[in-house]
Design a protein around this motif. Sequence first.
Motif, PDB file in Angstrom:
ATOM      1  N   GLN A 175       0.649  -1.185  -0.083  1.00  0.00           N
ATOM      2  CA  GLN A 175       0.079  -0.093  -0.052  1.00  0.00           C
ATOM      3  C   GLN A 175       0.970   1.372   0.088  1.00  0.00           C
ATOM      4  OE1 GLN A 175      -2.620   0.453   3.561  1.00  0.00           O
ATOM      5  NE2 GLN A 175      -4.304   1.107   1.955  1.00  0.00           N
ATOM      6  N   ARG A 176       0.652   2.081  -0.943  1.00  0.00           N
ATOM      7  CA  ARG A 176       1.675   3.224  -1.204  1.00  0.00           C
ATOM      8  C   ARG A 176       3.071   3.019  -0.976  1.00  0.00           C
ATOM      9  NH1 ARG A 176      -1.201   7.078   2.614  1.00  0.00           N
ATOM     10  NH2 ARG A 176      -2.364   5.395   3.459  1.00  0.00           N
ATOM     11  N   ALA A 177       3.521   1.653  -1.507  1.00  0.00           N
ATOM     12  CA  ALA A 177       4.940   1.081  -1.742  1.00  0.00           C
ATOM     13  C   ALA A 177       5.358   0.620  -0.433  1.00  0.00           C
ATOM     14  CB  ALA A 177       5.749   2.039  -2.146  1.00  0.00           C
ATOM     15  N   LEU A 178       4.547   0.574   0.577  1.00  0.00           N
ATOM     16  CA  LEU A 178       5.046   0.011   1.839  1.00  0.00           C
ATOM     17  C   LEU A 178       4.233  -1.171   2.116  1.00  0.00           C
ATOM     18  CD1 LEU A 178       5.006   3.242   3.750  1.00  0.00           C
ATOM     19  CD2 LEU A 178       6.847   2.021   3.017  1.00  0.00           C
ATOM     20  N   PRO A 179       4.935  -2.323   2.915  1.00  0.00           N
ATOM     21  CA  PRO A 179       4.243  -3.572   3.402  1.00  0.00           C
ATOM     22  C   PRO A 179       2.822  -3.128   4.138  1.00  0.00           C
ATOM     23  CG  PRO A 179       6.123  -3.360   4.353  1.00  0.00           C
ATOM     24  CD  PRO A 179       6.045  -2.195   3.306  1.00  0.00           C
ATOM     25  N   ALA A 180       1.700  -3.784   4.044  1.00  0.00           N
ATOM     26  CA  ALA A 180       0.536  -3.507   4.987  1.00  0.00           C
ATOM     27  C   ALA A 180       0.019  -5.027   4.904  1.00  0.00           C
ATOM     28  CB  ALA A 180      -0.380  -2.935   4.125  1.00  0.00           C
TER      29      ALA A 180
ATOM     30  N   ARG B  60     -15.204  -4.780   0.395  1.00  0.00           N
ATOM     31  CA  ARG B  60     -15.842  -3.606  -0.056  1.00  0.00           C
ATOM     32  C   ARG B  60     -15.133  -3.387  -1.320  1.00  0.00           C
ATOM     33  NH1 ARG B  60     -14.607   0.258   3.778  1.00  0.00           N
ATOM     34  NH2 ARG B  60     -15.025   1.789   1.987  1.00  0.00           N
ATOM     35  N   GLY B  61     -16.129  -2.957  -2.534  1.00  0.00           N
ATOM     36  CA  GLY B  61     -15.545  -2.880  -3.841  1.00  0.00           C
ATOM     37  C   GLY B  61     -14.944  -1.564  -3.835  1.00  0.00           C
ATOM     38  N   ASP B  62     -15.579  -0.433  -3.202  1.00  0.00           N
ATOM     39  CA  ASP B  62     -14.901   0.830  -3.326  1.00  0.00           C
ATOM     40  C   ASP B  62     -13.666   1.077  -2.469  1.00  0.00           C
ATOM     41  OD1 ASP B  62     -16.412   0.850  -0.932  1.00  0.00           O
ATOM     42  OD2 ASP B  62     -17.525   2.559  -1.349  1.00  0.00           O
ATOM     43  N   SER B  63     -13.278   0.223  -1.558  1.00  0.00           N
ATOM     44  CA  SER B  63     -12.367   0.408  -0.552  1.00  0.00           C
ATOM     45  C   SER B  63     -10.782   0.447  -1.276  1.00  0.00           C
ATOM     46  CB  SER B  63     -12.434  -0.909   0.332  1.00  0.00           C
ATOM     47  OG  SER B  63     -11.798  -2.000  -0.351  1.00  0.00           O
ATOM     48  N   SER B  64      -9.881   1.214  -0.546  1.00  0.00           N
ATOM     49  CA  SER B  64      -8.740   1.402  -0.874  1.00  0.00           C
ATOM     50  C   SER B  64      -8.034  -0.310  -0.787  1.00  0.00           C
ATOM     51  CB  SER B  64      -7.691   2.317  -0.297  1.00  0.00           C
ATOM     52  OG  SER B  64      -7.638   2.001   1.027  1.00  0.00           O
ATOM     53  N   PHE B  65      -8.334  -1.251   0.031  1.00  0.00           N
ATOM     54  CA  PHE B  65      -7.830  -2.303   0.261  1.00  0.00           C
ATOM     55  C   PHE B  65      -8.110  -3.055  -1.041  1.00  0.00           C
ATOM     56  CE2 PHE B  65      -8.863  -6.655   2.486  1.00  0.00           C
ATOM     57  CZ  PHE B  65      -7.438  -6.985   2.575  1.00  0.00           C
ATOM     58  N   ALA B  66      -9.255  -3.084  -1.386  1.00  0.00           N
ATOM     59  CA  ALA B  66      -9.532  -3.640  -2.806  1.00  0.00           C
ATOM     60  C   ALA B  66      -8.792  -3.162  -3.917  1.00  0.00           C
ATOM     61  CB  ALA B  66     -11.159  -3.520  -3.209  1.00  0.00           C
ATOM     62  N   GLY B  67      -8.716  -2.071  -3.985  1.00  0.00           N
ATOM     63  CA  GLY B  67      -7.736  -1.393  -5.027  1.00  0.00           C
ATOM     64  C   GLY B  67      -6.332  -1.798  -5.104  1.00  0.00           C
ATOM     65  N   ALA B  68      -5.695  -1.959  -3.808  1.00  0.00           N
ATOM     66  CA  ALA B  68      -4.496  -2.340  -3.445  1.00  0.00           C
ATOM     67  C   ALA B  68      -4.435  -3.900  -3.732  1.00  0.00           C
ATOM     68  CB  ALA B  68      -3.976  -2.122  -1.954  1.00  0.00           C
ATOM     69  N   LEU B  69      -5.307  -4.672  -3.950  1.00  0.00           N
ATOM     70  CA  LEU B  69      -5.029  -6.195  -4.059  1.00  0.00           C
ATOM     71  C   LEU B  69      -5.081  -6.544  -5.615  1.00  0.00           C
ATOM     72  CD1 LEU B  69      -7.387  -7.587  -1.314  1.00  0.00           C
ATOM     73  CD2 LEU B  69      -4.982  -7.268  -1.117  1.00  0.00           C
ATOM     74  N   ASP B  70      -6.341  -5.889  -6.339  1.00  0.00           N
ATOM     75  CA  ASP B  70      -6.717  -6.349  -7.528  1.00  0.00           C
ATOM     76  C   ASP B  70      -5.320  -6.364  -8.705  1.00  0.00           C
ATOM     77  OD1 ASP B  70      -8.342  -7.337  -9.392  1.00  0.00           O
ATOM     78  OD2 ASP B  70      -9.010  -5.281 -10.134  1.00  0.00           O
TER      79      ASP B  70
END
Length: 144
Positions: free
Chosen positions: A40-45, A63-73
């Motif tokens: 996430q933002r070039a750091l491990p999460a 959640r489809g609109d989450s930053s978590f989903a965006g970081a995974l896909d």
Amino acid sequence: MRNESAGPGVAGPTRMVELGRDEALALLAGAQVGRVVFSQRALPAVRPVNFAVRGTDVVFRVRGDSSFAGALDGNVVAFEADEVDPANRSGWSVVVTGLAEILDNGSEYARTLAVAPEPWAPGVHDRVVRVRAELVTGRRIART
């Protein structure tokens, strides 16, 4: 690896055992909560999730609109689950590494949604993440 000094109140030495792929996936399938390791933002999460194993894939909802989903896909992630018995100083850990994909429609989404558990976290979790198990490693610490 041997630990000859088991400590007060704990009988016997332990040994470290490398797990084969099938045994590691079987242990993983019996767990309920694991941790997703991603960038996430070039750091491990790391994020805990409740999950299921479908074949050799790890699946969970987001959640489809989450930053978590965006970081995974479309990114490579690691997924880890374990079981620990502190009283006996034993347990196991399994790590799956592979490509994470967000599923949001179609027959594959419907089949995977049917096995992905309802998240413990509040909110609408309308997408399913599938992590393809490209690399599976595991270790068990057991009494000898």
